[in-house]
Write a protein that holds these residues in place. Structure first.
Motif, PDB file in Angstrom:
ATOM      1  N   LYS A   1       0.029  25.494  12.131  1.00  0.00           N
ATOM      2  CA  LYS A   1      -0.859  25.386  10.982  1.00  0.00           C
ATOM      3  C   LYS A   1      -0.065  25.033   9.739  1.00  0.00           C
ATOM      4  O   LYS A   1       1.051  25.522   9.537  1.00  0.00           O
ATOM      5  N   GLN A   2      -0.639  24.164   8.888  1.00  0.00           N
ATOM      6  CA  GLN A   2      -0.059  23.851   7.592  1.00  0.00           C
ATOM      7  C   GLN A   2      -1.108  24.103   6.507  1.00  0.00           C
ATOM      8  O   GLN A   2      -2.314  23.946   6.736  1.00  0.00           O
ATOM      9  N   TYR A   3      -0.620  24.471   5.319  1.00  0.00           N
ATOM     10  CA  TYR A   3      -1.516  24.800   4.209  1.00  0.00           C
ATOM     11  C   TYR A   3      -0.969  24.198   2.923  1.00  0.00           C
ATOM     12  O   TYR A   3       0.247  24.173   2.688  1.00  0.00           O
ATOM     13  N   VAL A   4      -1.875  23.681   2.078  1.00  0.00           N
ATOM     14  CA  VAL A   4      -1.483  23.144   0.778  1.00  0.00           C
ATOM     15  C   VAL A   4      -2.469  23.623  -0.279  1.00  0.00           C
ATOM     16  O   VAL A   4      -3.678  23.766  -0.001  1.00  0.00           O
ATOM     17  N   ASN A   5      -1.950  23.901  -1.478  1.00  0.00           N
ATOM     18  CA  ASN A   5      -2.794  24.354  -2.587  1.00  0.00           C
ATOM     19  C   ASN A   5      -2.316  23.715  -3.886  1.00  0.00           C
ATOM     20  O   ASN A   5      -1.119  23.543  -4.103  1.00  0.00           O
ATOM     21  N   ALA A   6      -3.264  23.362  -4.740  1.00  0.00           N
ATOM     22  CA  ALA A   6      -2.970  22.918  -6.098  1.00  0.00           C
ATOM     23  C   ALA A   6      -4.009  23.537  -7.017  1.00  0.00           C
ATOM     24  O   ALA A   6      -5.218  23.452  -6.759  1.00  0.00           O
ATOM     25  N   ASN A   7      -3.535  24.188  -8.080  1.00  0.00           N
ATOM     26  CA  ASN A   7      -4.426  24.900  -8.988  1.00  0.00           C
ATOM     27  C   ASN A   7      -4.071  24.526 -10.433  1.00  0.00           C
ATOM     28  O   ASN A   7      -2.915  24.666 -10.838  1.00  0.00           O
ATOM     29  N   TYR A   8      -5.051  24.053 -11.170  1.00  0.00           N
ATOM     30  CA  TYR A   8      -4.813  23.639 -12.553  1.00  0.00           C
ATOM     31  C   TYR A   8      -5.866  24.270 -13.454  1.00  0.00           C
ATOM     32  O   TYR A   8      -7.067  24.202 -13.176  1.00  0.00           O
TER      33      TYR A   8
END
Length: 428
Positions: free
Chosen positions: A224-231
């Motif tokens: 499993k891979q996970y990515v997050n971007a929060n602005y």
């Protein structure tokens, strides 16, 4: 391959010589920085299923004790973490217990739930500069391995975790866990997990922008891979716009596909949420989409031996549209409208309310396409602000979930009620 990567990054963390931070230098000592806390939790969940399915409900009282020592002084600090858990069943015996989504007390061979359960765990920890290595029983909270603490007792895992915060704003994690303790059963290996390797980190680029990237490998199950971007866009005083993107990609192992009866091995799921906050009000719009050829959709959590799940933590779903339903079926697309209110602006500090409407469509099962589901979620929460009961919280949430006949293989309609009363006590 992931084992080698974990070994290399762990070596790099522990041998860092130009650290920008040094938490160990601030250590006051094993006893001086220690804490002992007890959480008293009374929890009730009732699920009124539709379409002829039997209703399920469980009610219990728990005591969750956690001890965390400080680190001994010196170049390498040594410490200990420990926890003790006890739960008493107040309701939910034979015929009412047994719902996988509730799982307060595991059913025995007779079909009856246990009257009570108790367990404990401990871990030893070492700290060099601002890098900590912990070995033993832990409750990891990572996007690809997040223990479930949303029921009566929490899950826990046994293994090794390295956490490095040498550079301001950057957190790196690498670990390997070889046993899972189910939240509703005693013992350290009650979940059926063989092993899970985790690797990744998060970085606060600016005061407004943060991103994360993680990967995991559950032995004989999936990668499993996970990515997050929060602005966060500041608009004005007490006003902001937050954009939050989360995405997972999972690849099932061939052996697990055969054993589970899955029709495919690949899933990609992502969500994008926009939340506007103005004073005490918050407004959320979110979209979530699942693609791939696996009829399991986005697979996470659960216990391999008896649920056909993957064993990477019941809260390993950092997605916008996860309430009672996770809206994570094969090919599913879902939209959310949400609203939140903080009553402190109206003279009632500690009281909050949240409501959300989520609708999913395009659901594919082995027998149909184009299925739908929809959920209305409501939650009131109150936290006592002062006095002898300070920090005691009462949370009441409900969901109305309706699933089309086409989607009945994936999910089931029902009404859910949860009542949680948590009373944290800081002994020292």
């Amino acid at each position: 391959m992931l084992n080698k990567r974990i070994s290399l990054i762990a070596l790099g963390m522990l041998s860092a010589t130009q650290a920008m931070a040094n938490d160990q230098a601030e250590s006051k000592g094993f006893v001086e920085d220690s804490s002992l806390k007890v959480l008293l939790r009374n929890a009730y969940i009732n699920r009124d299923y539709k379409d002829g399915n039997p209703d399920k409900a469980e009610w219990g009282q728990a005591a969750i004790g956690t001890f965390s020592s400080g680190f001994t002084q010196g170049t390498v600090g040594v410490g200990v973490d420990a926890f003790g858990l006890y739960a008493l069943r107040l309701d939910g015996g034979k015929g009412r217990s047994g719902a996988g989504g509730i799982d307060f007390f595991k059913q025995g061979d007779s079909g009856s739930a246990a009257n009570d359960l108790s367990k404990g765990g401990a871990a030893v920890k070492f700290r060099l500069s601002s890098t900590t290595l912990t070995y033993g029983d832990q409750m990891p909270a990572l996007p690809v391995l997040n223990y479930d603490n949303s029921r009566l007792l929490p899950e826990s895992y046994t293994g090794t975790l390295i956490t490095s915060k040498e550079i301001k704003g950057l957190e790196l994690n690498a670990g390997r866990f070889t046993a899972e303790s189910r939240k509703s059963a005693e013992g350290r290996d009650s979940g059926g997990l063989k092993s899970i390797n985790v690797l990744g980190g998060s970085y606060q680029f600016t005061e407004q922008f943060k991103a994360a990237l993680y990967a995991s490998d559950v032995e004989d199950v999936l990668k499993k891979q996970y990515v997050n971007a929060n602005y966060v866009f500041p608009i004005d005083k007490d006003q902001s716009l937050t954009l939050d993107f989360n995405g997972y990609r999972t690849k099932l192992d061939d052996s697990y596909v055969r054993e589970s009866g899955a029709t495919g091995d690949d899933n990609k799921i992502w969500s994008l949420a926009a939340t506007v906050v103005t004073g005490p009000h918050s407004f959320t719009v979110a979209h979530q989409r699942s693609t791939g050829d696996s009829n399991l959709g986005y697979a996470y959590g659960g216990y391999q031996k008896d649920q056909g799940r993957v064993g990477d933590g019941g809260n390993t779903i950092y997605l916008a549209n996860s309430y009672w339903s996770d809206f994570n079926a094969e090919d599913e697309r879902s939209w959310q409208l949400g609203y939140g209110l903080d009553f402190s602006a109206f003279g009632v500090p500690g009281l909050s309310y949240n409501v959300a409407y989520v609708r999913g469509d395009n659901i594919t099962t082995s027998t149909s396409e184009g299925g739908t589901e929809r959920e209305i979620f409501n939650q009131f929460k109150y936290v006592v602000q002062s006095g002898p009961a300070k920090d005691l919280s009462v949370k009441v949430r409900s969901s109305i979930l309706r699933v089309s006949q086409k989607s009945s293989e994936y999910n089931v309609s029902g009404n859910e009620l949860r009542v949680f009363v948590d009373y944290p006590i800081n002994i020292f």
